[in-house]
Design a protein around this motif. Sequence first.
Motif, PDB file in Angstrom:
ATOM      1  N   ARG A 210       0.838  -1.197   0.000  1.00 58.09           N
ATOM      2  CA  ARG A 210       0.000   0.000   0.000  1.00 58.09           C
ATOM      3  C   ARG A 210       0.874   1.249   0.000  1.00 58.09           C
ATOM      4  O   ARG A 210       1.854   1.340   0.728  1.00 58.09           O
ATOM      5  N   GLU A 211       0.480   2.226  -0.815  1.00 57.63           N
ATOM      6  CA  GLU A 211       1.244   3.454  -0.918  1.00 57.63           C
ATOM      7  C   GLU A 211       0.318   4.605  -1.292  1.00 57.63           C
ATOM      8  O   GLU A 211      -0.621   4.434  -2.077  1.00 57.63           O
ATOM      9  N   VAL A 212       0.587   5.749  -0.733  1.00 56.98           N
ATOM     10  CA  VAL A 212      -0.164   6.958  -1.067  1.00 56.98           C
ATOM     11  C   VAL A 212       0.687   7.801  -2.006  1.00 56.98           C
ATOM     12  O   VAL A 212       1.797   8.205  -1.654  1.00 56.98           O
ATOM     13  N   ILE A 213       0.145   8.048  -3.198  1.00 56.86           N
ATOM     14  CA  ILE A 213       0.831   8.850  -4.204  1.00 56.86           C
ATOM     15  C   ILE A 213       0.242  10.256  -4.199  1.00 56.86           C
ATOM     16  O   ILE A 213      -0.975  10.430  -4.345  1.00 56.86           O
ATOM     17  N   ALA A 214       1.093  11.243  -4.007  1.00 59.71           N
ATOM     18  CA  ALA A 214       0.662  12.639  -4.078  1.00 59.71           C
ATOM     19  C   ALA A 214       0.928  13.159  -5.486  1.00 59.71           C
ATOM     20  O   ALA A 214       2.026  13.000  -6.010  1.00 59.71           O
TER      21      ALA A 214
ATOM     22  N   ILE B 135       3.250  18.942 -13.699  1.00 60.62           N
ATOM     23  CA  ILE B 135       2.932  17.669 -13.045  1.00 60.62           C
ATOM     24  C   ILE B 135       4.093  17.238 -12.151  1.00 60.62           C
ATOM     25  O   ILE B 135       5.233  17.125 -12.608  1.00 60.62           O
ATOM     26  N   SER B 136       3.792  16.983 -10.878  1.00 58.29           N
ATOM     27  CA  SER B 136       4.792  16.515  -9.922  1.00 58.29           C
ATOM     28  C   SER B 136       4.213  15.353  -9.115  1.00 58.29           C
ATOM     29  O   SER B 136       3.002  15.298  -8.868  1.00 58.29           O
ATOM     30  N   LEU B 137       5.098  14.418  -8.719  1.00 62.64           N
ATOM     31  CA  LEU B 137       4.688  13.234  -7.966  1.00 62.64           C
ATOM     32  C   LEU B 137       5.527  13.083  -6.707  1.00 62.64           C
ATOM     33  O   LEU B 137       6.687  13.499  -6.651  1.00 62.64           O
ATOM     34  N   GLN B 138       4.896  12.447  -5.728  1.00 63.13           N
ATOM     35  CA  GLN B 138       5.610  12.083  -4.502  1.00 63.13           C
ATOM     36  C   GLN B 138       5.017  10.788  -3.974  1.00 63.13           C
ATOM     37  O   GLN B 138       3.796  10.661  -3.860  1.00 63.13           O
ATOM     38  N   GLY B 139       5.850   9.809  -3.686  1.00 63.30           N
ATOM     39  CA  GLY B 139       5.390   8.537  -3.153  1.00 63.30           C
ATOM     40  C   GLY B 139       5.874   8.297  -1.745  1.00 63.30           C
ATOM     41  O   GLY B 139       6.285   9.220  -1.034  1.00 63.30           O
ATOM     42  N   GLY B 140       5.843   7.025  -1.357  1.00 66.37           N
ATOM     43  CA  GLY B 140       6.304   6.636  -0.033  1.00 66.37           C
ATOM     44  C   GLY B 140       7.526   5.758  -0.083  1.00 66.37           C
ATOM     45  O   GLY B 140       7.829   5.049   0.883  1.00 66.37           O
TER      46      GLY B 140
ATOM     47  N   VAL C 129      -3.661   9.720  -4.211  1.00 67.47           N
ATOM     48  CA  VAL C 129      -4.165   8.489  -4.807  1.00 67.47           C
ATOM     49  C   VAL C 129      -3.627   7.325  -3.980  1.00 67.47           C
ATOM     50  O   VAL C 129      -2.410   7.163  -3.847  1.00 67.47           O
ATOM     51  N   VAL C 130      -4.518   6.530  -3.420  1.00 68.53           N
ATOM     52  CA  VAL C 130      -4.118   5.397  -2.598  1.00 68.53           C
ATOM     53  C   VAL C 130      -4.067   4.143  -3.469  1.00 68.53           C
ATOM     54  O   VAL C 130      -5.066   3.764  -4.086  1.00 68.53           O
ATOM     55  N   LEU C 131      -2.893   3.514  -3.526  1.00 70.89           N
ATOM     56  CA  LEU C 131      -2.707   2.278  -4.279  1.00 70.89           C
ATOM     57  C   LEU C 131      -2.521   1.118  -3.308  1.00 70.89           C
ATOM     58  O   LEU C 131      -1.755   1.231  -2.348  1.00 70.89           O
TER      59      LEU C 131
END
Length: 349
Positions: free
Chosen positions: A158-162, A224-229, A174-176
Motif C-alpha cells: 500500500r502506498e499513497v501517491i501525491a 505535473i509533480s509526484l511524490q510517493g512513499g 491516490v491510494v494504491l
Amino acid sequence: MQISSASTPPVIVPGANAGSNASAVDGTALGLNGENAATATPVTPTNNAAAPLRRGLSNWDQPLQGDISGAQQALDFLEQSAAQLRSLKSDLSTRLATRQRSDGALEARVRQFSNSWRSRTSASGGTLDSQLNFSTKGSNTSFTVRGLNLSNLRGGAREVIAVSIGGGQNVRSVVLEPGLSDEQIAQRFNDALAPAGVRAEISDDGQLTFSTAESQWANVRDTISLQGGGIRFPGGQLTRVKADAEAPQVDPDTWQTTDLESIRTTLAQVVQSLSKVEQSIASVRQALAQVAARVQSADPTATKGGMDQVAQNFVSTTKQPGYQSLLSITSALAGISRERVMSLLRLRS
C-alpha cells in the motif's frame, strides 16, 4: 410616410373584459418591444393559441444550434485541408516521377499547409483534437505520464501517491493497494485529478492515459509533480515528471522536401494524412446528419398555431405606416447572421 405617435399602443389581453381597464395593458409593461414588437398587436385567440406564443429561431434548442455550427466549422476546415493535401500530393508525385529536385515553390506549398493546419483549433471552433476526433464539447489532448504505467502501479504494498498539477497547493492523493484491477487504478486517478481538469482512463491498447482540455495542456504538461512513499515512487519532496502528448495524426512540421528521398517520405506522410482527414470528414458528416435528423424529428405541431399567429401579426403590423411597422421589421432582422442562414440552408441540401 406619416410617423405615428411613439407611445406604445395598448394590448388587448385575450380573455379579459373588453370594457374594463384591466383589458388594456401597456405594451412596455409586457416587454413587447424590440424583437417582440411583431406580436405587440392584438392577438385573436384560436384553438391552437392556448399554448404561449414562442419565438422562431430563438426557440431552438441552444445546444442544437451549437452542434450544427461546430460540425459545419469542422467540416469546412477538413474539406479545405483535404483539398490542400490532394494538391500537395500531386506536386510531390510529379517531382518524384520527373526526378526533379525541390525548389522554393514546393517548400512554400508545404509551409502553407503547415500554417493552415496550425489554425485547426480556432478554425474548427475547438471541435477537432489532434487525433481528428470530433466533439462539440471541445477538443482534448491525450497524454501519458512517465512512471504512471499499469505494470508499475499494480505491484507493491500500500502506498499513497501525491500528485500536483498546476503548482501551489493543488495536491491530490491516490491510494494504491495490492489487488487493484487496472480499471480501479484508473478510476482512483480519475477521481483525484478531475478537479484539476484531468481525466484518466484505460486506452484501447491497455495503457493508463490521461486527457485534458487542449487549451490547458501546456499548463498541465509543465506542472505535473509526484511524490510517493518509497515503494513505487521516492518519498521526500514532490518531483517533476515528464508528460508526453499523443502523437498527432497530421504533423506537417516534420515534412521535408530537401531531396528526392525526403520528398518520397513526405509523400507517404501526405497520403496517410489525407486518409485520416477523409475518415474524419466522414465522421463529421455523420454527426451533422444526426443533428439534421434531430431537427427534422422535432414536432412542429406544438408551435404551429402560435407561430402562424405571430406571422399574421407581423404581416398586419408591417402593412401599416408608422413607427411600429419600422420597429417590427428591424427587430425581425436583428441577430440574423450570414453564418446562421448558411447553416440552416445546408440542412436542406
